[in-house]
Design a protein around this motif. Structure first.
Motif, PDB file in Angstrom:
ATOM      1  N   GLY A 201       0.493  -1.391   0.278  1.00 12.68           N
ATOM      2  CA  GLY A 201      -0.203   0.223  -0.077  1.00 12.68           C
ATOM      3  C   GLY A 201       0.773   1.042  -0.049  1.00 12.68           C
ATOM      4  O   GLY A 201       1.426   1.556   0.418  1.00 12.68           O
ATOM      5  N   GLU A 202       0.012   2.361  -0.195  1.00  9.85           N
ATOM      6  CA  GLU A 202       1.450   3.772  -0.265  1.00  9.85           C
ATOM      7  C   GLU A 202       1.949   3.927   1.118  1.00  9.85           C
ATOM      8  O   GLU A 202       2.225   5.254   0.881  1.00  9.85           O
ATOM      9  CB  GLU A 202      -0.501   5.252  -0.499  1.00  9.85           C
ATOM     10  CG  GLU A 202      -1.199   5.152   0.446  1.00  9.85           C
ATOM     11  CD  GLU A 202      -1.983   6.570   0.010  1.00  9.85           C
ATOM     12  OE1 GLU A 202      -1.769   6.482  -1.807  1.00  9.85           O
ATOM     13  OE2 GLU A 202      -2.638   7.383   0.474  1.00  9.85           O
TER      14      GLU A 202
ATOM     15  N   SER B 162       4.662  -1.300  -1.178  1.00 10.76           N
ATOM     16  CA  SER B 162       4.521  -0.674  -1.374  1.00 10.76           C
ATOM     17  C   SER B 162       3.185  -0.510  -2.664  1.00 10.76           C
ATOM     18  O   SER B 162       2.125  -0.867  -3.084  1.00 10.76           O
ATOM     19  CB  SER B 162       5.063   0.078  -2.505  1.00 10.76           C
ATOM     20  OG  SER B 162       5.558   1.472  -3.108  1.00 10.76           O
ATOM     21  N   VAL B 163       2.930   0.347  -3.634  1.00 11.71           N
ATOM     22  CA  VAL B 163       1.999   0.381  -4.814  1.00 11.71           C
ATOM     23  C   VAL B 163       2.428   0.002  -5.897  1.00 11.71           C
ATOM     24  O   VAL B 163       3.388   0.598  -6.407  1.00 11.71           O
ATOM     25  CB  VAL B 163       1.234   1.331  -4.764  1.00 11.71           C
ATOM     26  CG1 VAL B 163      -0.363   1.079  -5.553  1.00 11.71           C
ATOM     27  CG2 VAL B 163       0.368   2.055  -3.600  1.00 11.71           C
ATOM     28  N   ALA B 164       1.826  -0.938  -6.883  1.00 13.17           N
ATOM     29  CA  ALA B 164       2.358  -1.490  -8.164  1.00 13.17           C
ATOM     30  C   ALA B 164       2.028  -0.152  -8.646  1.00 13.17           C
ATOM     31  O   ALA B 164       1.344   0.453  -9.106  1.00 13.17           O
ATOM     32  CB  ALA B 164       1.308  -2.688  -8.752  1.00 13.17           C
TER      33      ALA B 164
ATOM     34  N   PHE C 217      13.919   3.687  -5.534  1.00 17.69           N
ATOM     35  CA  PHE C 217      15.604   2.623  -5.587  1.00 17.69           C
ATOM     36  C   PHE C 217      15.669   2.765  -7.947  1.00 17.69           C
ATOM     37  O   PHE C 217      16.556   2.483  -7.779  1.00 17.69           O
ATOM     38  CB  PHE C 217      16.510   2.117  -4.781  1.00 17.69           C
ATOM     39  CG  PHE C 217      16.188   1.852  -4.252  1.00 17.69           C
ATOM     40  CD1 PHE C 217      17.556   3.361  -3.729  1.00 17.69           C
ATOM     41  CD2 PHE C 217      16.075   1.700  -2.927  1.00 17.69           C
ATOM     42  CE1 PHE C 217      18.037   3.135  -2.101  1.00 17.69           C
ATOM     43  CE2 PHE C 217      16.566   1.847  -1.494  1.00 17.69           C
ATOM     44  CZ  PHE C 217      16.605   2.649  -1.040  1.00 17.69           C
ATOM     45  N   GLY C 218      14.623   3.519  -8.211  1.00 18.47           N
ATOM     46  CA  GLY C 218      15.187   3.342  -9.833  1.00 18.47           C
ATOM     47  C   GLY C 218      13.963   1.587 -10.114  1.00 18.47           C
ATOM     48  O   GLY C 218      13.863   2.122 -11.248  1.00 18.47           O
ATOM     49  N   ARG C 219      14.102   1.308  -9.240  1.00 18.15           N
ATOM     50  CA  ARG C 219      13.455   0.216 -10.107  1.00 18.15           C
ATOM     51  C   ARG C 219      11.745  -0.213  -9.847  1.00 18.15           C
ATOM     52  O   ARG C 219      11.130   0.616  -8.582  1.00 18.15           O
ATOM     53  CB  ARG C 219      13.687  -1.268  -8.915  1.00 18.15           C
ATOM     54  CG  ARG C 219      15.522  -1.481  -7.932  1.00 18.15           C
ATOM     55  CD  ARG C 219      15.497  -1.816  -9.692  1.00 18.15           C
ATOM     56  NE  ARG C 219      16.875  -2.046  -9.841  1.00 18.15           N
ATOM     57  CZ  ARG C 219      17.981  -3.753 -10.088  1.00 18.15           C
ATOM     58  NH1 ARG C 219      17.404  -4.266  -9.720  1.00 18.15           N
ATOM     59  NH2 ARG C 219      18.768  -3.780  -9.962  1.00 18.15           N
ATOM     60  N   PRO C 220      10.681  -0.445 -10.620  1.00 18.67           N
ATOM     61  CA  PRO C 220       9.829  -0.634 -11.234  1.00 18.67           C
ATOM     62  C   PRO C 220       9.302  -1.735 -10.139  1.00 18.67           C
ATOM     63  O   PRO C 220       9.365  -3.019  -9.636  1.00 18.67           O
ATOM     64  CB  PRO C 220       9.164  -1.323 -12.437  1.00 18.67           C
ATOM     65  CG  PRO C 220       9.896  -2.260 -12.236  1.00 18.67           C
ATOM     66  CD  PRO C 220      11.331  -1.500 -11.993  1.00 18.67           C
ATOM     67  N   ILE C 221       7.774  -1.262  -9.010  1.00 17.16           N
ATOM     68  CA  ILE C 221       6.867  -1.679  -8.111  1.00 17.16           C
ATOM     69  C   ILE C 221       6.182  -2.336  -8.741  1.00 17.16           C
ATOM     70  O   ILE C 221       5.493  -2.177  -9.437  1.00 17.16           O
ATOM     71  CB  ILE C 221       6.303  -0.718  -7.090  1.00 17.16           C
ATOM     72  CG1 ILE C 221       7.383   0.146  -6.181  1.00 17.16           C
ATOM     73  CG2 ILE C 221       5.740  -1.979  -6.119  1.00 17.16           C
ATOM     74  CD1 ILE C 221       8.474  -0.659  -5.531  1.00 17.16           C
ATOM     75  N   VAL C 222       6.353  -4.509  -8.512  1.00 20.31           N
ATOM     76  CA  VAL C 222       5.271  -5.241  -9.247  1.00 20.31           C
ATOM     77  C   VAL C 222       4.073  -5.104  -8.299  1.00 20.31           C
ATOM     78  O   VAL C 222       4.053  -5.490  -6.984  1.00 20.31           O
ATOM     79  CB  VAL C 222       5.305  -6.064  -9.763  1.00 20.31           C
ATOM     80  CG1 VAL C 222       6.688  -5.965 -11.177  1.00 20.31           C
ATOM     81  CG2 VAL C 222       6.346  -6.776  -8.939  1.00 20.31           C
TER      82      VAL C 222
ATOM     83  N   ASN D  96       9.077  -5.918  -0.425  1.00 18.06           N
ATOM     84  CA  ASN D  96       8.915  -5.311  -0.834  1.00 18.06           C
ATOM     85  C   ASN D  96       8.680  -5.432  -2.286  1.00 18.06           C
ATOM     86  O   ASN D  96       9.062  -6.669  -2.677  1.00 18.06           O
ATOM     87  CB  ASN D  96      10.742  -4.191  -1.028  1.00 18.06           C
ATOM     88  CG  ASN D  96      11.272  -5.315  -1.464  1.00 18.06           C
ATOM     89  OD1 ASN D  96      11.477  -5.383  -2.855  1.00 18.06           O
ATOM     90  ND2 ASN D  96      12.774  -5.101  -1.646  1.00 18.06           N
ATOM     91  N   GLY D  97       8.300  -4.427  -3.454  1.00 15.48           N
ATOM     92  CA  GLY D  97       7.460  -4.969  -4.314  1.00 15.48           C
ATOM     93  C   GLY D  97       8.291  -4.979  -6.110  1.00 15.48           C
ATOM     94  O   GLY D  97       7.935  -5.013  -6.638  1.00 15.48           O
ATOM     95  N   THR D  98       9.711  -5.070  -5.458  1.00 13.03           N
ATOM     96  CA  THR D  98      10.381  -5.074  -6.598  1.00 13.03           C
ATOM     97  C   THR D  98      10.503  -6.789  -7.328  1.00 13.03           C
ATOM     98  O   THR D  98      10.895  -6.863  -8.198  1.00 13.03           O
ATOM     99  CB  THR D  98      11.466  -4.895  -6.705  1.00 13.03           C
ATOM    100  OG1 THR D  98      12.515  -6.094  -5.846  1.00 13.03           O
ATOM    101  CG2 THR D  98      11.824  -3.728  -5.939  1.00 13.03           C
ATOM    102  N   GLY D  99       9.918  -7.878  -6.814  1.00 11.99           N
ATOM    103  CA  GLY D  99       9.394  -8.956  -6.955  1.00 11.99           C
ATOM    104  C   GLY D  99      10.038 -10.461  -5.933  1.00 11.99           C
ATOM    105  O   GLY D  99      10.290  -9.895  -4.546  1.00 11.99           O
ATOM    106  N   PRO D 100       9.787 -11.421  -7.026  1.00  9.84           N
ATOM    107  CA  PRO D 100       9.605 -12.565  -5.593  1.00  9.84           C
ATOM    108  C   PRO D 100      10.961 -12.934  -4.627  1.00  9.84           C
ATOM    109  O   PRO D 100      11.849 -12.598  -5.211  1.00  9.84           O
ATOM    110  CB  PRO D 100       9.573 -13.406  -6.285  1.00  9.84           C
ATOM    111  CG  PRO D 100       9.291 -12.935  -7.699  1.00  9.84           C
ATOM    112  CD  PRO D 100       9.772 -11.846  -8.238  1.00  9.84           C
ATOM    113  N   ASP D 101      11.000 -12.334  -3.189  1.00 10.92           N
ATOM    114  CA  ASP D 101      11.672 -13.117  -2.372  1.00 10.92           C
ATOM    115  C   ASP D 101      12.639 -11.291  -1.883  1.00 10.92           C
ATOM    116  O   ASP D 101      13.593 -11.894  -1.628  1.00 10.92           O
ATOM    117  CB  ASP D 101      12.977 -14.262  -3.073  1.00 10.92           C
ATOM    118  CG  ASP D 101      11.978 -15.572  -3.221  1.00 10.92           C
ATOM    119  OD1 ASP D 101      11.185 -16.101  -2.089  1.00 10.92           O
ATOM    120  OD2 ASP D 101      12.550 -16.511  -4.188  1.00 10.92           O
TER     121      ASP D 101
END
Length: 413
Positions: free
Chosen positions: A205-206, A213-215, A220-225, A264-269
């Motif tokens: 969430g925001e 976070s939010v998709a 850090f410049g990485r997209p949240i999924v 965190n929302g950058t990917g699995p694990d």
């Protein structure tokens, strides 16, 4: 930092100019006696007074200007001044009371006006709290600020400065670390105040910028999924310990250590770890009048490991950053305080060096506050921001006015 000190001099001069004439006048005219403590405004009561609801309203308005045209980019907090001119920092309605002999509850409903004139509404907190568990145990459940450090669990009208520390914005985003969840606290059976807290909350969430976070957002410049909760390991865990010690009859020291751990929302694990330590020391004169004079020193330090997952274009990486602030507030005389705060943040900037959230920076602030009564205050503050990453330094001057209707719910010391 000679350059920083030189840059503060105009602000110090402004504050001194504003304060000294009032101080001189106050020596000739005794300070007005404060109004008596208000009785709670009970709007509903039942069960012989064991079930009741109190109501209060707090309004916080700022006005001022900055050499930085984009004030929203300069200030990291969602309740900080957002533009040149006027900002409604916080309109907070608080409902609190007792459910029965076993529970009490509180809800904080917040409204703001954005720089483009839109009115926003937010359920900031709404939780129930047990009052009679054995062995000094207590459970909180609902939407609440995570009990991390000294600033994060608090509301902006309790702060000693107009805006939140830089490190709070960098680690937890503009609206602080909070979410739905539950926590258990234990008041330990030792000769001094010692409390152990463990919380579990939703990690997305925001208000979870360092975690799920939010998709569509970036960190850090990485997209949240987007991601779903599949196991307990997908939740946010927030442990904390704090202790308080009296040093003689006139001094108190409070120290604490906090952690926040979750995916965190950058990917699995991909995981985030945030650690923090904090302290508060306060001295009050044995001849204090209305709690004045006093001196209060407070500080927090935080550090973060952000384990970012690999993307189709970027390899996996661990980003590390940190930040801290220290502040001193001097209660000069009844109803008057003068404060100084120094902030610093730095570390890895990630894969987007143009993102101002991760640029290294320092801020020095000086403030003066006049508490007209227990229900209103007027504050003046000067900030000097020294920013790296190609962003311009900035000077800002803010005035803040607050008034309270009704008896506000108690805040933790």
């Amino acid at each position: 930092m000679p350059r920083l000190v030189r840059s503060l001099m105009p602000g110090l001069a402004l504050v001194a100019t504003a304060l000294i004439p009032h101080a001189s006048s106050a020596q000739e005219t005794p300070a007005p006696a404060p109004a008596p403590a208000p009785a709670p405004i009970t709007v509903v009561s039942g069960a012989g007074g064991k079930n009741y609801l109190n109501l209060s309203l707090d309004v916080l308005v700022a006005a001022g200007a900055s050499t930085e045209p984009d004030v929203g980019e300069l200030q990291t907090g969602g309740h900080d001044p957002a533009q040149r001119g006027f900002t409604l920092q916080n309109l907070e309605m608080v409902l609190d009371g007792a459910v029965d002999p076993y529970f009490k509850g509180q809800a904080n409903l917040v409204m703001q006006i954005t720089p483009d004139g839109a009115t926003t509404f937010e359920l900031e907190e709404a939780y129930g709290l047990t009052t009679s568990l054995p062995h000094n145990l207590q459970v909180k459940i609902g939407q609440y600020f995570s009990e991390f450090g000294r600033i994060n669990p608090t509301h902006p009208h309790t702060w000693d400065f107009v805006d939140q520390p830089l490190v709070s914005g960098r680690m937890f985003g503009p609206d602080g670390l909070r979410s739905l969840g539950a926590r258990l606290s234990w008041l330990m059976p030792v000769p001094f105040y010692s409390e152990l807290i463990v919380g579990i909350q939703n990690g997305h969430g925001e208000t979870q910028t360092s975690f799920g976070s939010v998709a569509g957002e970036t960190q850090f410049g990485r997209p949240i999924v987007s991601d779903d909760v599949h196991a307990l390991s997908d939740m946010l865990y927030v442990p904390r310990w704090d202790g308080s010690f009296d040093i003689g009859d006139n001094q108190t020291m409070v120290v604490g250590a906090s952690g926040a751990f979750g995916p965190n929302g950058t990917g699995p694990d991909a995981m985030t770890e945030i650690g923090g330590v904090d302290f508060l020391w306060k001295w009050k004169s044995p001849r204090a009048d209305k709690g004045f004079p006093f001196v209060k020193i407070q500080g927090e330090a935080m550090w973060r490991n952000y384990d970012a997952a690999a993307t189709p274009l970027l390899p996996a990486a661990v980003f590390q950053d940190h930040g801290a602030y220290a502040q001193v507030v001097w209660g000069i005389k009844p109803m008057w305080t003068l404060g100084f705060r120094y902030d610093t943040v730095g570390g890895d900037v990630g894969d987007d060096p143009l993102d101002p959230r991760f640029a290294p920076r320092d801020r020095a602030s000086v403030e003066a506050t006049w508490y007209m009564t227990e229900y209103s205050k007027l504050r003046a503050q000067y900030n000097y921001d020294r920013r790296g990453g190609g962003f311009d330094d900035a000077s800002s001057v803010w005035l803040q006015f607050e008034f309270i209707l009704g008896a506000h719910a108690a805040h933790k010391f």
